[in-house]
Scaffold this motif. Structure first.
Motif, mmCIF file in Angstrom:
data_model
loop_
_atom_site.group_PDB
_atom_site.id
_atom_site.type_symbol
_atom_site.label_atom_id
_atom_site.label_comp_id
_atom_site.label_asym_id
_atom_site.label_seq_id
_atom_site.Cartn_x
_atom_site.Cartn_y
_atom_site.Cartn_z
ATOM 1 N N ASN A 254 0.810 -1.218 0.000
ATOM 2 C CA ASN A 254 0.000 0.000 0.000
ATOM 3 C C ASN A 254 0.845 1.270 0.000
ATOM 4 O O ASN A 254 0.362 2.345 0.347
ATOM 5 N N ARG B 177 -6.439 -0.565 -6.983
ATOM 6 C CA ARG B 177 -6.711 -1.642 -6.029
ATOM 7 C C ARG B 177 -6.619 -2.967 -6.759
ATOM 8 O O ARG B 177 -7.028 -3.068 -7.915
ATOM 9 N N THR C 106 -3.754 -1.605 -2.087
ATOM 10 C CA THR C 106 -4.317 -0.320 -2.515
ATOM 11 C C THR C 106 -3.182 0.681 -2.635
ATOM 12 O O THR C 106 -2.400 0.862 -1.690
#
Length: 282
Positions: free
Chosen positions: A109, A265, A275
């Motif tokens: 992420n 995503r 993400t």
């Protein structure tokens, strides 16, 4: 088991996902999710630890790349029949191998940084394979026994660098942030069939890739065996096994590429999700 690395970048500690969904700190028992800890013997020692007795990690803690001290980051190109079709490429007779710089590795992420002078930064959800036991000239029937586990990879690519500026693909694949892996290293006992996993990727909520590992041309066992004929595979080596259709360069009527401010995503069935926010290099 679902294993991970958590904490500040370049200072990550090993962890494990508990049954209640919390992350527990393994650092009192394991120095890093790397080398001998990824062997069958090392994973067995981790499995014997009382997870419920481990300290909890705060929920907001950063998740890092799920494997430490990666020696090789190996990729397989055009390994999905439906992806080859969308690019107009012929089905390869043997796996196409290229390398991605290990400096591209990042947490799941952490964000995507479009490199300077980029025109065509693209996305690719891929099944990652992490080697656990040294593989050298292994037979396909035995190849999966050399796998520690599996993970989600976004094999980001700069298509102009990759295909329009001469030479090999590596320079279009290796920018910093172009290799998010994780969140988890899911041990192979939890993935009995790596050739039947749903895979998906969306950009700003628009589904771009919606495929399955069942359309791989060369399956995981074949890829591990094949690579081991040309180089030894060591514990902690990461293999990115190709992408299903829906990449930006295959969009019709014209290609679509990433722009600063977008959100990507992606996920693979049983292996977790990533993400990433997109920004431009400074």
């Amino acid at each position: 088991m679902k294993l991970l690395r958590w904490g500040e970048k370049n200072h990550e500690k090993p962890g494990i996902l508990a049954a209640d969904g919390t992350i527990r700190d393994l650092s009192g028992h394991v120095d890093d999710l790397a080398s001998d800890w990824l062997t069958d013997a090392g994973l067995a020692k981790i499995a014997a630890i009382d997870v419920d007795g481990l300290p909890s990690v705060p929920a907001a803690t950063r998740i890092g790349q799920c494997v430490g001290r990666v020696g090789k980051f190996i990729c397989i190109g055009l390994n999905y029949a439906d992806h080859a079709a969308e690019t107009g490429a012929a089905i390869p007779a043997e796996p196409i191998i290229f390398m991605k710089a290990t400096s591209a590795l990042t947490g799941p992420n952490d964000g995507i940084v479009i490199p300077r002078n980029s025109e065509k930064t693209d996305w690719e959800v891929e099944l990652g394979v992490v080697i656990g036991t040294e593989a050298r000239y292994v037979e396909e029937a035995d190849a999966l026994n050399h796998v520690a586990g599996y993970c989600v990879i976004n094999d980001l690519s700069e298509r102009a660098f990759q295909t329009e500026r001469g030479g090999q693909w590596t320079k279009g694949k290796s920018a910093d942030s172009f290799g998010p892996i994780g969140p988890w290293l899911v041990t192979r006992d939890e993935v009995p069939n790596p050739q039947n996993l749903k895979m998906w990727l969306s950009v700003d909520g628009v589904m771009r890739q919606d495929g399955s590992s069942k359309t791989m041309i060369f399956g995981v066992a074949h890829v591990v065996s094949y690579l081991s004929q040309f180089m030894s595979l060591q514990p902690g080596d990461v293999i990115s096994t190709g992408t299903p259709p829906g990449v930006g360069m295959g969009m019709k009527p014209e290609a679509v590429y990433l722009r600063p401010g977008q959100e990507v995503r992606l996920g693979i069935e049983g292996l977790g999700e990533q993400t990433q926010s997109v920004s431009a290099a400074r």
